[in-house]
Design a protein around this motif. Sequence first.
Motif, PDB file in Angstrom:
ATOM      1  N   TYR A  15     201.425   6.194 110.098  1.00 27.65           N
ATOM      2  CA  TYR A  15     200.008   5.794 110.346  1.00 27.65           C
ATOM      3  C   TYR A  15     199.564   6.289 111.723  1.00 27.65           C
ATOM      4  O   TYR A  15     200.153   5.965 112.805  1.00 27.65           O
ATOM      5  N   TYR A 140     188.179   4.064 105.915  1.00 25.35           N
ATOM      6  CA  TYR A 140     188.607   3.011 105.560  1.00 25.35           C
ATOM      7  C   TYR A 140     189.756   2.720 104.603  1.00 25.35           C
ATOM      8  O   TYR A 140     189.828   2.437 103.533  1.00 25.35           O
ATOM      9  N   ASP A 142     192.371   0.905 104.810  1.00 24.28           N
ATOM     10  CA  ASP A 142     192.735  -0.311 104.616  1.00 24.28           C
ATOM     11  C   ASP A 142     192.373  -0.554 103.257  1.00 24.28           C
ATOM     12  O   ASP A 142     192.944  -1.677 102.616  1.00 24.28           O
ATOM     13  N   ARG A 143     191.295  -0.562 102.711  1.00 26.27           N
ATOM     14  CA  ARG A 143     190.340  -0.620 101.637  1.00 26.27           C
ATOM     15  C   ARG A 143     189.666   0.228 101.163  1.00 26.27           C
ATOM     16  O   ARG A 143     188.232   0.141 101.071  1.00 26.27           O
ATOM     17  N   TRP A 203     194.542   5.213 111.052  1.00 29.45           N
ATOM     18  CA  TRP A 203     194.522   3.869 110.415  1.00 29.45           C
ATOM     19  C   TRP A 203     193.698   3.010 111.652  1.00 29.45           C
ATOM     20  O   TRP A 203     193.962   3.404 112.853  1.00 29.45           O
ATOM     21  N   VAL A 207     193.656  -3.083 112.228  1.00 27.13           N
ATOM     22  CA  VAL A 207     194.344  -3.926 110.964  1.00 27.13           C
ATOM     23  C   VAL A 207     195.936  -3.295 111.296  1.00 27.13           C
ATOM     24  O   VAL A 207     196.059  -2.470 111.580  1.00 27.13           O
ATOM     25  N   PRO A 209     199.111  -1.950 110.593  1.00 32.71           N
ATOM     26  CA  PRO A 209     199.430  -1.439 109.346  1.00 32.71           C
ATOM     27  C   PRO A 209     200.684  -1.877 108.730  1.00 32.71           C
ATOM     28  O   PRO A 209     200.899  -1.824 107.496  1.00 32.71           O
ATOM     29  N   HIS A 212     200.076  -5.017 106.922  1.00 37.47           N
ATOM     30  CA  HIS A 212     199.267  -4.747 105.638  1.00 37.47           C
ATOM     31  C   HIS A 212     199.942  -4.156 104.365  1.00 37.47           C
ATOM     32  O   HIS A 212     199.965  -4.685 103.410  1.00 37.47           O
ATOM     33  N   ARG A 218     199.151  -8.051  98.139  1.00 36.97           N
ATOM     34  CA  ARG A 218     198.474  -6.782  97.662  1.00 36.97           C
ATOM     35  C   ARG A 218     199.765  -6.050  96.828  1.00 36.97           C
ATOM     36  O   ARG A 218     199.394  -5.285  96.164  1.00 36.97           O
TER      37      ARG A 218
END
Length: 451
Positions: A15, A140, A142-143, A203, A207, A209, A212, A218
């Motif tokens: 990342y 984006y 992360d989503r 990234w 957030v 990483p 996440h 998830r």
Amino acid sequence: MENATTVRDWRGRSYLVGPVPADRTRMFRLALAAMAAIGPLQYGFAALMSTDVNGLILLAVCVVFQAAGALPALHLVRRGRLPVRAALGAGAALTALGLLTVAVAGTGDLPLVLAGYAVLGGLGAGAVYGICSEVVSSWYPDRPAARVSMVTGAFGYGSAPLLVWAGLAPAMTPAVFAVAAALAAVAIGAAARSLRPAPEGWWPDTVEPRAHALAAARLRRTPGAVRQFGLAQALRTRALPALAVILACAGAVSVFDVVVVASTGAWGALALMVALNGGGRAVAMRLSEVFGRRLVLASVLGLLAAGQVLLAGAMSPAETAGVAGTLSAGAADVTAGAEAGAALEAAARLEAAAGSPLLWLGAVAAGLGGGAFYPLVASLVREFFGERQTSEIHAVVYSAKAVAGVMGVAMAAYALTAPATALLLAAGLAALPAPASTRLRTPGLPATIPA
């Protein structure tokens, strides 16, 4: 990128963690506006111009070239051979040209509209669709699925206001497409000036990483790919052709529905269906983060099939026997041709269906199911094959929309004389891949481990 650091998660993914650019939200909004601007090329034309054989042929060719235009544009942009600004600038010009051709010539001058609207306009829309999706997903990470679903949703509901306008004033249809052409030039042109992809592997520093990547919810509902697949490797898996078949079947029904509901003249129901086609995508993505992509995809396909059954009920002979019989008798006095009688009977059914509550219920179900499968398939591509070449792999899956366009138009042509029967066939086509979607397996996992 300045002030960026590289970290690795438990899977070894790198990342490039850096600050969020101040204009990220603006880029998202510009991409959404650009996507809304290309919607009239498909949904607007399908609703307003697919009333004869010429219109249906043009729609099919446009969908084919739209599907074919995404992959080459993405390939050139990702390899740095074509700047995003130039690609979107070309998309703006081609989209505006396609819409303007329809405004000037309608469907009467087939060679002109075939070249201007179907081929060039379709290529422009495909480039805009692919590049805007790519840019938004890169900013984006992360989503990505949730954000891309919002952007592609605009492709559906972007044409709803124009459909309402044309429905209230049918004589203004050429003006509707002329205004759509001007809006496309402005919206896509503005996106071309500002959109740029994120650095590879970027990234957001808002957030963490590694946390996440280890989030239990998830991993349970939307697990990532086992490894990063290349395009050639993805083509050798069973999952990729399965996703393409799902998109082809559901995409055909989605195109078909717009033509069929438009033929009833119920412009309110049509605008609602098109709006839900776009808005339902974001809702489906949120549900998929709770219940899993494959289960929600199967549910969406089931909802799409249910919409066909409801629409078929609205157009069934039982509801319209009185009106159809009257018109058929009148037709017998004018001509003894069986085809004329069948056409008049079908027209009577469509007229009666416009006021049926089943039509509105069917439009709601078909709208919610008729667009939500697109981002679900795209997110499964990312989760099956990884992020490195997800755009190009998804473009290959998305190219199945070319097959969908041809199938959808063929069913719409059949619906001109037998709408209820065609809708039942469409219900079967939508339901066909639903069971298979729940059995999709993540490529690379041993057969003994649940997907």
